[in-house]
Design a protein around this motif. Structure first.
Motif, PDB file in Angstrom:
ATOM      1  N   VAL A  55     -35.313  16.241  18.794  1.00  0.00           N
ATOM      2  CA  VAL A  55     -35.372  15.707  17.425  1.00  0.00           C
ATOM      3  C   VAL A  55     -34.408  14.537  17.280  1.00  0.00           C
ATOM      4  N   TYR A  56     -33.205  14.690  17.803  1.00  0.00           N
ATOM      5  CA  TYR A  56     -32.195  13.635  17.723  1.00  0.00           C
ATOM      6  C   TYR A  56     -32.703  12.341  18.359  1.00  0.00           C
ATOM      7  N   PHE A  57     -33.254  12.439  19.553  1.00  0.00           N
ATOM      8  CA  PHE A  57     -33.726  11.243  20.232  1.00  0.00           C
ATOM      9  C   PHE A  57     -34.983  10.681  19.586  1.00  0.00           C
ATOM     10  N   SER A  58     -35.792  11.513  18.964  1.00  0.00           N
ATOM     11  CA  SER A  58     -36.952  11.016  18.222  1.00  0.00           C
ATOM     12  C   SER A  58     -36.502  10.185  17.027  1.00  0.00           C
ATOM     13  N   VAL A  59     -35.503  10.689  16.300  1.00  0.00           N
ATOM     14  CA  VAL A  59     -34.958   9.942  15.157  1.00  0.00           C
ATOM     15  C   VAL A  59     -34.298   8.656  15.638  1.00  0.00           C
ATOM     16  N   LEU A  60     -33.559   8.742  16.718  1.00  0.00           N
ATOM     17  CA  LEU A  60     -32.905   7.562  17.293  1.00  0.00           C
ATOM     18  C   LEU A  60     -33.947   6.522  17.700  1.00  0.00           C
ATOM     19  N   HIS A  61     -35.032   6.961  18.310  1.00  0.00           N
ATOM     20  CA  HIS A  61     -36.104   6.050  18.720  1.00  0.00           C
ATOM     21  C   HIS A  61     -36.729   5.372  17.511  1.00  0.00           C
ATOM     22  N   CYS A  62     -36.967   6.122  16.448  1.00  0.00           N
ATOM     23  CA  CYS A  62     -37.540   5.520  15.235  1.00  0.00           C
ATOM     24  C   CYS A  62     -36.621   4.436  14.695  1.00  0.00           C
ATOM     25  N   GLY A  63     -35.328   4.708  14.671  1.00  0.00           N
ATOM     26  CA  GLY A  63     -34.373   3.703  14.209  1.00  0.00           C
ATOM     27  C   GLY A  63     -34.353   2.489  15.111  1.00  0.00           C
ATOM     28  N   TYR A  64     -34.358   2.730  16.406  1.00  0.00           N
ATOM     29  CA  TYR A  64     -34.379   1.637  17.379  1.00  0.00           C
ATOM     30  C   TYR A  64     -35.617   0.782  17.195  1.00  0.00           C
ATOM     31  N   TYR A  65     -36.753   1.451  17.094  1.00  0.00           N
ATOM     32  CA  TYR A  65     -38.005   0.721  16.979  1.00  0.00           C
ATOM     33  C   TYR A  65     -38.089  -0.021  15.656  1.00  0.00           C
ATOM     34  N   ASN A  66     -37.825   0.661  14.552  1.00  0.00           N
ATOM     35  CA  ASN A  66     -37.993   0.056  13.233  1.00  0.00           C
ATOM     36  C   ASN A  66     -36.954  -1.015  12.933  1.00  0.00           C
ATOM     37  N   VAL A  67     -35.711  -0.721  13.228  1.00  0.00           N
ATOM     38  CA  VAL A  67     -34.642  -1.648  12.855  1.00  0.00           C
ATOM     39  C   VAL A  67     -34.449  -2.729  13.905  1.00  0.00           C
ATOM     40  N   TYR A  68     -34.210  -2.310  15.115  1.00  0.00           N
ATOM     41  CA  TYR A  68     -33.861  -3.286  16.137  1.00  0.00           C
ATOM     42  C   TYR A  68     -35.061  -4.078  16.619  1.00  0.00           C
ATOM     43  N   LEU A  69     -36.030  -3.390  17.118  1.00  0.00           N
ATOM     44  CA  LEU A  69     -37.131  -4.075  17.777  1.00  0.00           C
ATOM     45  C   LEU A  69     -38.062  -4.780  16.788  1.00  0.00           C
ATOM     46  N   GLU A  70     -38.606  -4.037  15.858  1.00  0.00           N
ATOM     47  CA  GLU A  70     -39.605  -4.600  14.959  1.00  0.00           C
ATOM     48  C   GLU A  70     -39.024  -5.699  14.069  1.00  0.00           C
ATOM     49  N   GLN A  71     -37.904  -5.422  13.416  1.00  0.00           N
ATOM     50  CA  GLN A  71     -37.328  -6.421  12.510  1.00  0.00           C
ATOM     51  C   GLN A  71     -36.780  -7.623  13.257  1.00  0.00           C
ATOM     52  N   THR A  72     -36.108  -7.394  14.359  1.00  0.00           N
ATOM     53  CA  THR A  72     -35.559  -8.504  15.136  1.00  0.00           C
ATOM     54  C   THR A  72     -36.673  -9.385  15.681  1.00  0.00           C
ATOM     55  N   LEU A  73     -37.686  -8.761  16.228  1.00  0.00           N
ATOM     56  CA  LEU A  73     -38.812  -9.515  16.776  1.00  0.00           C
ATOM     57  C   LEU A  73     -39.564 -10.252  15.672  1.00  0.00           C
ATOM     58  N   GLU A  74     -39.778  -9.577  14.554  1.00  0.00           N
ATOM     59  CA  GLU A  74     -40.475 -10.222  13.435  1.00  0.00           C
ATOM     60  C   GLU A  74     -39.707 -11.439  12.940  1.00  0.00           C
ATOM     61  N   HIS A  75     -38.405 -11.302  12.773  1.00  0.00           N
ATOM     62  CA  HIS A  75     -37.598 -12.449  12.320  1.00  0.00           C
ATOM     63  C   HIS A  75     -37.663 -13.595  13.328  1.00  0.00           C
ATOM     64  N   PHE A  76     -37.595 -13.267  14.610  1.00  0.00           N
ATOM     65  CA  PHE A  76     -37.645 -14.300  15.635  1.00  0.00           C
ATOM     66  C   PHE A  76     -38.978 -15.040  15.596  1.00  0.00           C
ATOM     67  N   ILE A  77     -40.069 -14.312  15.506  1.00  0.00           N
ATOM     68  CA  ILE A  77     -41.398 -14.929  15.481  1.00  0.00           C
ATOM     69  C   ILE A  77     -41.553 -15.827  14.261  1.00  0.00           C
ATOM     70  N   VAL A  78     -41.154 -15.334  13.109  1.00  0.00           N
ATOM     71  CA  VAL A  78     -41.268 -16.118  11.875  1.00  0.00           C
ATOM     72  C   VAL A  78     -40.364 -17.351  11.938  1.00  0.00           C
ATOM     73  N   ASP A  79     -39.160 -17.199  12.486  1.00  0.00           N
ATOM     74  CA  ASP A  79     -38.248 -18.344  12.630  1.00  0.00           C
ATOM     75  C   ASP A  79     -38.828 -19.429  13.542  1.00  0.00           C
ATOM     76  N   GLN A  80     -39.737 -19.040  14.431  1.00  0.00           N
ATOM     77  CA  GLN A  80     -40.378 -20.009  15.314  1.00  0.00           C
ATOM     78  C   GLN A  80     -41.547 -20.721  14.621  1.00  0.00           C
ATOM     79  N   GLY A  81     -41.837 -20.323  13.379  1.00  0.00           N
ATOM     80  CA  GLY A  81     -42.906 -20.969  12.622  1.00  0.00           C
ATOM     81  C   GLY A  81     -44.268 -20.311  12.788  1.00  0.00           C
ATOM     82  N   CYS A  82     -44.291 -19.085  13.227  1.00  0.00           N
ATOM     83  CA  CYS A  82     -45.547 -18.371  13.468  1.00  0.00           C
ATOM     84  C   CYS A  82     -45.589 -17.127  12.586  1.00  0.00           C
ATOM     85  N   SER A  83     -46.755 -16.770  12.116  1.00  0.00           N
ATOM     86  CA  SER A  83     -46.877 -15.513  11.370  1.00  0.00           C
ATOM     87  C   SER A  83     -47.063 -14.372  12.371  1.00  0.00           C
ATOM     88  N   ILE A  84     -46.757 -13.180  11.940  1.00  0.00           N
ATOM     89  CA  ILE A  84     -46.936 -12.007  12.786  1.00  0.00           C
ATOM     90  C   ILE A  84     -48.417 -11.849  13.132  1.00  0.00           C
TER      91      ILE A  84
END
Length: 86
Positions: free
Chosen positions: A7-36
């Motif tokens: 359970v702990y690692f599942s919650v940790l994975h959700c945080g990693y995926y939602n906060v770090y990966l998805e948001q960071t990647l989305e911001h990077f893509i948008v900053d490059q002038g491209c939509s998701i």
């Protein structure tokens, strides 16, 4: 103990995926002038037209890092590395 770890690692994975990966990647893509939406369709097209090319490989890597088992492997490797440097 195993259930807690799972359970702990599942919650940790959700945080990693939602906060770090998805948001960071989305911001990077948008900053490059491209939509998701456009990025997704471009990656989909590249994967269809050149599935063995470097851009398709990049897309496969992006997908793989969202996988829980890949995440757990990264966590285990990080823990081993941390233990080795003590």
């Amino acid at each position: 103990m195993m259930l807690f770890s799972s359970v702990y690692f599942s919650v940790l994975h959700c945080g990693y995926y939602n906060v770090y990966l998805e948001q960071t990647l989305e911001h990077f893509i948008v900053d490059q002038g491209c939509s998701i939406h456009d990025f997704y369709h471009a990656m989909e097209k590249v994967n269809e037209t050149d599935p063995d090319g470097s851009f398709a490989l990049f897309g496969q890597i992006l997908v793989s890092v969202t996988d829980f088992h890949v995440f757990m492997t990264m966590m285990r490797e990080s823990a081993r590395s941390h233990q080795n440097h003590k």
